[in-house]
Design an enzyme around this catalytic site. Sequence first.
Site, PDB file in Angstrom:
ATOM      1  N   GLY A  91       0.915  -1.181  -0.022  1.00 42.27           N
ATOM      2  CA  GLY A  91       0.033   0.156  -0.120  1.00 42.27           C
ATOM      3  C   GLY A  91       0.907   1.232  -0.278  1.00 42.27           C
ATOM      4  O   GLY A  91       0.546   2.011  -0.523  1.00 42.27           O
ATOM      5  N   ASP A 100       0.700   3.065   4.740  1.00 34.11           N
ATOM      6  CA  ASP A 100      -0.178   4.095   3.757  1.00 34.11           C
ATOM      7  C   ASP A 100      -1.351   4.515   4.725  1.00 34.11           C
ATOM      8  O   ASP A 100      -1.618   5.798   4.857  1.00 34.11           O
ATOM      9  CB  ASP A 100      -0.721   3.305   2.632  1.00 34.11           C
ATOM     10  N   ASP A 125      -5.605   2.681  10.493  1.00 32.87           N
ATOM     11  CA  ASP A 125      -7.032   2.581  10.548  1.00 32.87           C
ATOM     12  C   ASP A 125      -7.455   1.733  11.926  1.00 32.87           C
ATOM     13  O   ASP A 125      -7.756   2.720  12.989  1.00 32.87           O
ATOM     14  CB  ASP A 125      -7.217   1.472   9.267  1.00 32.87           C
ATOM     15  N   GLY A 140      -5.428   0.057  13.848  1.00 31.92           N
ATOM     16  CA  GLY A 140      -4.150   0.356  14.700  1.00 31.92           C
ATOM     17  C   GLY A 140      -3.502  -1.011  14.891  1.00 31.92           C
ATOM     18  O   GLY A 140      -2.352  -1.133  15.234  1.00 31.92           O
ATOM     19  N   ASN A 141      -4.328  -2.001  14.444  1.00 35.88           N
ATOM     20  CA  ASN A 141      -3.546  -3.499  14.649  1.00 35.88           C
ATOM     21  C   ASN A 141      -2.197  -3.702  13.875  1.00 35.88           C
ATOM     22  O   ASN A 141      -1.203  -3.956  14.524  1.00 35.88           O
ATOM     23  CB  ASN A 141      -4.572  -4.458  14.225  1.00 35.88           C
ATOM     24  N   THR A 142      -2.140  -3.033  12.703  1.00 34.27           N
ATOM     25  CA  THR A 142      -1.035  -3.371  11.966  1.00 34.27           C
ATOM     26  C   THR A 142       0.163  -2.644  12.646  1.00 34.27           C
ATOM     27  O   THR A 142       1.218  -3.300  12.816  1.00 34.27           O
ATOM     28  CB  THR A 142      -1.404  -2.764  10.514  1.00 34.27           C
ATOM     29  N   LEU A 143      -0.007  -1.146  12.891  1.00 35.45           N
ATOM     30  CA  LEU A 143       0.959  -0.370  13.208  1.00 35.45           C
ATOM     31  C   LEU A 143       1.433  -0.940  14.684  1.00 35.45           C
ATOM     32  O   LEU A 143       2.642  -0.943  14.830  1.00 35.45           O
ATOM     33  CB  LEU A 143       0.361   0.951  13.357  1.00 35.45           C
ATOM     34  N   LYS A 181      -7.280   7.559   9.788  1.00 36.22           N
ATOM     35  CA  LYS A 181      -8.541   7.392   9.856  1.00 36.22           C
ATOM     36  C   LYS A 181      -8.823   6.953  11.299  1.00 36.22           C
ATOM     37  O   LYS A 181      -9.406   5.705  11.723  1.00 36.22           O
ATOM     38  CB  LYS A 181      -9.023   6.147   8.944  1.00 36.22           C
TER      39      LYS A 181
END
Length: 178
Positions: free
Chosen positions: A41, A96, A99, A101-104, A127
């Site tokens: 992304g 990118d 959202d 927050g799980n990924t970060l 977001k």
Amino acid sequence: MDTPRVLIHAHRLRRRVRQLGRELSHDLAGQRPLFVPLLDGCFCFVADLVRAIHHPDLRLHFARSSSYHGGTQSSGEPVLADIPDCTGRSVVLVDDILDTGNTLSRMSAALRAAGAERLLTCVLLDKPARRQVPIEADYVGFTVPDLFVVGYGLDHGDRHRHLPHVCSLAAPDADSPA
Ligand code: IMP
Ligand code: MG
């Protein structure tokens, strides 16, 4: 929801990414930065961002995290791959969009465990309406409303990544760039 409508025009993206580059150049002076962009992304964002950064020893390591599997709702369980050795580095995790927050949060933990001396997070879009994990990015390009967005690298089922603007997916509209 199939027709992309321009939400952030390419010229605004360019201006803001250059500003972020200036901020990061200043904040990373005298350190050993390792940028870790999350593919796919952020390929447009990071390509523009690193070219706006002045630093004599900037390194890049592309990593991958996926939680969408083709839909518009995160599965909440990002799959992480390609974690680099971060020993002694100021690591800048780039994504990118922030959202749920799980990924970060998961990626940040993995990079700290990989030896990061300092960890900074930088996202093109935030977001906040959909956050599930209490996390904020250190650098944010734009805050966006609770819409599914595509373009400038972001996709929906691998479509629309090539659009030069950040667009929202909405009902058909006369100003569509697609
Ligand atoms: P999170 O783990 O829910 O914060 O989601 C982060 C990832 O979900 C991002 O890296 C994107 O790949 C994807 N994502 C979240 N929202 C959107 C969107 O509106 N458009 C496209 N991808 C999105
Ligand atoms: Mg992503």
